[in-house]
Write an enzyme that holds these catalytic residues in place. Sequence first.
Site, short mmCIF file in Angstrom:
data_model
loop_
_atom_site.label_atom_id
_atom_site.label_comp_id
_atom_site.label_asym_id
_atom_site.label_seq_id
_atom_site.Cartn_x
_atom_site.Cartn_y
_atom_site.Cartn_z
N SER A 49 30.23 54.72 27.53
CA SER A 49 30.87 55.36 28.67
C SER A 49 31.10 54.31 29.76
O SER A 49 31.56 53.21 29.46
CB SER A 49 30.03 56.55 29.15
OG SER A 49 30.77 57.39 29.98
N ASP A 162 33.72 60.81 25.04
CA ASP A 162 32.65 60.04 25.67
C ASP A 162 31.46 59.81 24.74
O ASP A 162 30.89 60.75 24.19
CB ASP A 162 32.18 60.79 26.92
CG ASP A 162 31.36 59.96 27.86
OD1 ASP A 162 30.43 59.29 27.40
OD2 ASP A 162 31.64 59.97 29.07
#
Length: 263
Positions: A49, A162
Amino acid sequence: MIGVNLFKQKDRKVGVALGGGAVWAFAHIGVLEVFEENGIAIDGIAGTSAGSIVAAFYAFGLKLHEIKEIALSLTLSDVFHWKVSKLGLSQTDKIGSLMEKHVGSVKIGDAELPLFITATDLLSSEPYVFRPDTDLSLAVCASCAIPGVFVPVEDKERVFVDGSLLADVNCRVLRENGFDVVIGVELNSYLKKKKPSNMFEVILESFQSMVEKSNRELEKYADVMIKVDMEGVGRFEIEKAPLILQKGREKAFELVDRIKSLV
């Protein structure tokens, strides 16, 4: 007889895994500063991320003062491209442009240090570590694609969101790639639950328990976990970047002697 302590032992191979948390990832810069100031050399780095952005900059040779300058100059409009679709509120193209502006159009394998970027394969519900021949910007965009906020990133037959969902602080990939000392940096461990202040906080708090569960599993592969307390700082409060950086420095400094004893 010559004592063996007269011979310098070969330094152990050190890998660092950086987790996500939107603007909380600025804390990683503070952690890396403390490592550098204390002579702790890093041989490889993993990022998930927002942590993948810092990891990529570092792996491609940007100096920490350069990474800090980039971080402190960023605004949310430099990251979000509001173009609402049925799959998300924002495109990830600005994240890709940020990488290409500061690193260039490169492959992961072009990095100066071994670099491991993790996303979540939405179709298989498994964490996915990108291959060295993957475009860096694609991998970082995929790793940062918060479900419901960013449109998922597609690559051939895969659909990515993500990476923090299933492998936030990916210590495992470092251990499996032969690193002797593995250090994880987690940015959400001690956050006390609070009422969300915006829709992004609602989304992130909704899958926070998944992130925490995956981190407890991945922590087993770490020698040291640096858990930075982000209480009182929202994940999108970019104006608090200097405070976030300092939080990273302070927590790393608490554990620096222990880390030095391992390397």
